[in-house]
Enzyme design. Structure first.
Site, PDB file in Angstrom:
ATOM      1  N   TYR A 134     -15.392 -11.909  -9.011  1.00 46.70           N
ATOM      2  CA  TYR A 134     -15.452 -11.170  -7.266  1.00 46.70           C
ATOM      3  C   TYR A 134     -14.840 -11.343  -6.588  1.00 46.70           C
ATOM      4  O   TYR A 134     -13.629 -11.678  -6.508  1.00 46.70           O
ATOM      5  CB  TYR A 134     -16.611 -12.267  -6.899  1.00 46.70           C
ATOM      6  CG  TYR A 134     -18.261 -11.529  -7.696  1.00 46.70           C
ATOM      7  CD1 TYR A 134     -19.151 -10.416  -7.717  1.00 46.70           C
ATOM      8  CD2 TYR A 134     -18.459 -12.734  -8.582  1.00 46.70           C
ATOM      9  CE1 TYR A 134     -20.526 -11.276  -8.147  1.00 46.70           C
ATOM     10  CE2 TYR A 134     -19.691 -12.552  -9.365  1.00 46.70           C
ATOM     11  CZ  TYR A 134     -20.828 -12.168  -8.762  1.00 46.70           C
ATOM     12  OH  TYR A 134     -21.942 -11.321  -9.336  1.00 46.70           O
ATOM     13  N   TYR A 146     -18.182 -16.344 -16.562  1.00 45.86           N
ATOM     14  CA  TYR A 146     -17.751 -16.320 -15.677  1.00 45.86           C
ATOM     15  C   TYR A 146     -18.215 -17.970 -15.115  1.00 45.86           C
ATOM     16  O   TYR A 146     -19.333 -18.515 -15.037  1.00 45.86           O
ATOM     17  CB  TYR A 146     -17.388 -15.683 -14.046  1.00 45.86           C
ATOM     18  CG  TYR A 146     -18.486 -16.266 -13.862  1.00 45.86           C
ATOM     19  CD1 TYR A 146     -19.125 -16.330 -12.411  1.00 45.86           C
ATOM     20  CD2 TYR A 146     -19.492 -14.676 -13.453  1.00 45.86           C
ATOM     21  CE1 TYR A 146     -20.521 -16.452 -11.577  1.00 45.86           C
ATOM     22  CE2 TYR A 146     -20.480 -14.485 -12.942  1.00 45.86           C
ATOM     23  CZ  TYR A 146     -20.621 -15.626 -11.712  1.00 45.86           C
ATOM     24  OH  TYR A 146     -21.850 -15.127 -10.925  1.00 45.86           O
ATOM     25  N   ARG A 160     -21.472 -18.497 -16.231  1.00 45.93           N
ATOM     26  CA  ARG A 160     -22.976 -17.992 -16.044  1.00 45.93           C
ATOM     27  C   ARG A 160     -22.751 -16.310 -17.124  1.00 45.93           C
ATOM     28  O   ARG A 160     -21.677 -15.962 -17.843  1.00 45.93           O
ATOM     29  CB  ARG A 160     -22.493 -16.851 -14.688  1.00 45.93           C
ATOM     30  CG  ARG A 160     -22.822 -17.881 -13.708  1.00 45.93           C
ATOM     31  CD  ARG A 160     -24.319 -18.006 -13.376  1.00 45.93           C
ATOM     32  NE  ARG A 160     -25.529 -17.834 -13.838  1.00 45.93           N
ATOM     33  CZ  ARG A 160     -25.933 -16.611 -13.901  1.00 45.93           C
ATOM     34  NH1 ARG A 160     -25.585 -16.209 -12.360  1.00 45.93           N
ATOM     35  NH2 ARG A 160     -27.134 -16.081 -14.003  1.00 45.93           N
ATOM     36  N   HIS A 193     -24.040 -10.679 -16.230  1.00 42.41           N
ATOM     37  CA  HIS A 193     -25.411 -10.447 -14.726  1.00 42.41           C
ATOM     38  C   HIS A 193     -24.864  -9.723 -13.827  1.00 42.41           C
ATOM     39  O   HIS A 193     -23.551  -9.464 -13.375  1.00 42.41           O
ATOM     40  CB  HIS A 193     -25.872 -11.737 -14.377  1.00 42.41           C
ATOM     41  CG  HIS A 193     -24.906 -12.215 -13.957  1.00 42.41           C
ATOM     42  ND1 HIS A 193     -24.124 -13.164 -13.823  1.00 42.41           N
ATOM     43  CD2 HIS A 193     -24.788 -12.452 -12.543  1.00 42.41           C
ATOM     44  CE1 HIS A 193     -23.482 -13.486 -12.741  1.00 42.41           C
ATOM     45  NE2 HIS A 193     -23.967 -13.165 -11.942  1.00 42.41           N
ATOM     46  N   HIS A 218     -26.657  -8.775 -10.107  1.00 42.95           N
ATOM     47  CA  HIS A 218     -27.712  -9.327  -9.214  1.00 42.95           C
ATOM     48  C   HIS A 218     -27.746  -7.911  -9.053  1.00 42.95           C
ATOM     49  O   HIS A 218     -27.895  -6.804  -8.192  1.00 42.95           O
ATOM     50  CB  HIS A 218     -26.751  -9.596  -7.973  1.00 42.95           C
ATOM     51  CG  HIS A 218     -25.823 -11.548  -8.455  1.00 42.95           C
ATOM     52  ND1 HIS A 218     -26.620 -12.430  -8.436  1.00 42.95           N
ATOM     53  CD2 HIS A 218     -24.827 -11.344  -8.922  1.00 42.95           C
ATOM     54  CE1 HIS A 218     -25.718 -13.330  -8.943  1.00 42.95           C
ATOM     55  NE2 HIS A 218     -24.703 -12.885  -9.514  1.00 42.95           N
TER      56      HIS A 218
HETATM   57 FE   LIG Z   1     -22.846 -13.878 -10.103  1.00 44.36          FE
END
Ligand SMILES: [Fe+2]
Lengths: 205, 246
Positions: free
Chosen positions: B112, B151, B161, B164, B166
């Protein structure tokens, strides 16, 4: 067998996670140049907005008493006359200089949220009785699996609070103060406690 | 927006049995952030059934193109190019026009763009990882992006995770507000994820998994995934109790 009712199911909630700010308030995280401003950021009022100016401040605390530094708080409120700026508001036309919705990430160092707004007017309950002035809150963060709904009422509205249809139906009277923002001058302080003796009342609405 | 009369009825009661409960200790952060007391329920008042309207004017041309909205001129992000499309509907199956849909995600390597993010996968200089759009009058939306990477995250010693995206969705009423996550068909990581497992209902999890949609795939350009989002429906005006004094 019977006929299927045919309703769809609501999409399940998932936590907003630690990076909700990338999507909802990118400038706040230091990502500039994509959105001019973060949606819902800044003052909610301008020179022409009608109503009494107030500042709402607070923190969101976890069960250990630590302020969350990664929460995102949204509020939705009526204008000074008690009208919502929404197509579903059919009782009248709300103040065109008041949008009524805002979004604030908690400060990265302190977790504090701040809203520059006006004090809302009273709006009716479903049976027509007036509710006391209140601001609707929605809180999301990492570790919160589904957004939390609550309301902030005002400490300087004792009489209206006393007859408010929502406040008066709360069985455990000792919990009612968790919904009351403390007004001192133009500042209203509203701390939200996710757990503990002072756990804020959250609503299923 | 369609020229239909505004809706003024409360929303259907939320089916809390298929949403995640607040306290899910295998997702450790919930332990201290979960309210312990019962929610207080009441039927939506005007404070819950109303909501703001976000005009299309807030949306810039490239807000729904994550391949372009952060990229330097002539460049683009690394990763599998995908189109995500779908529809915002309510529980009655009615398309929700004018819904604000915001999305954010990791880059193709699972990183991110955030100060607090420490995963060793590199940032992509051409990928911001977020966008937004407003649904058309029938509730349809789409955006272009790269498929995000999985990640690792600090929870258990080896929790990952699944890939995905959000989503934050704003329907017509403040009580419809929803944040969720979209997963990808065929990802074996979905069923290992502590956050996915906060949802107690397997069918509700499946509804978060976007299928590959070859019919919407753009040949020689990008594959497509379809993700419909259902927000709470409203009661019919036919059956409303008449409010006293009205
Ligand atoms: Fe996330």
């Amino acid at each position: 067998m019977v006929q299927p009712l045919g309703y769809l199911k609501e999409t399940a909630s998932q936590t907003a996670g630690p990076y909700v700010h990338i999507g909802c308030t990118p400038n706040f995280t230091g990502i500039h140049g994509v959105y001019e401003t973060d949606l819902g950021s800044g003052s909610m009022i301008n020179d022409q907005t009608r109503g009494e100016r107030i500042t709402i401040r607070g923190h969101v605390y976890d069960g250990a008493g630590t302020a969350l530094k990664d929460a995102l708080i949204e509020i939705w409120q009526a204008d000074a006359e008690g009208l919502y700026n929404s197509p579903s508001e059919i009782r009248g036309k709300a103040d065109p200089n008041f949008f009524g919705w805002a979004r604030c990430p908690g400060d990265m160092a302190t977790g504090e949220f701040v809203f520059e707004t006006i004090k809302p007017g009273r709006v009716p309950f479903r049976d027509g009785r007036l509710m006391a002035p209140h601001v609707n809150f929605w809180i999301v963060a990492r570790g919160i699996n589904i957004g939390l709904n609550t309301r902030m009422y005002f400490s300087d509205e004792e009489a209206a609070n006393g007859e408010d249809p929502i406040l008066s139906r709360i069985e455990h009277r000792v919990r009612v103060p968790t919904l009351i923002g403390k007004r001192e001058g133009d500042t209203v302080t509203f701390d939200i406690h996710l757990q503990g003796d002072n756990e804020t009342i959250f609503f299923d609405v | 927006m369609k020229n239909t009369p505004p809706e003024t009825t409360p929303f259907f009661a939320r089916d809390r049995d298929m949403h995640p409960p607040a306290y899910t200790p295998w997702y450790k952060t919930t332990v201290l952030r979960s309210p312990q007391r019962a929610l207080i329920s009441f039927e939506g008042t005007i404070s819950e059934i109303t909501g703001p309207v976000f005009g299309h004017s807030i949306i810039n041309e490239f807000d729904n193109d994550l391949l372009a909205n952060y990229a330097k001129p002539g460049e683009g992000p690394i990763g599998e190019r995908i189109l995500v499309h779908g529809r915002a509907l309510d529980e009655r199956g009615i398309g929700i026009g004018g819904a604000l849909v915001e999305f954010w995600q990791a880059n193709a390597g699972g990183r991110y763009r955030h100060k607090k993010e420490t995963y060793l996968a590199p940032l992509d200089p051409n990928f911001g990882g977020f966008g937004r759009t407003i649904t058309d009058e029938n509730g349809f939306y789409w955006f272009k992006t790269v498929r995000p990477g999985a990640y690792p995250w600090p929870n258990g010693v080896n929790d990952w995770r699944p890939a995905h995206i959000h989503f934050s969705v704003f329907g017509h009423g403040f009580a419809q507000r929803l944040i969720t996550q979209m997963y990808f068909e065929g990802d074996p990581m979905i069923w290992k994820c502590p956050i996915v497992k906060t949802i107690p209902d397997e069918e509700a999890i499946k509804r978060l998994i976007a299928p590959l949609d070859m019919n919407a795939t753009i040949p020689h350009d990008m594959r497509a995934y379809k993700f419909d989002i259902v927000l709470r429906g409203r009661r019919s005006t036919l059956f409303e109790n008449r409010m006293e004094g009205n």
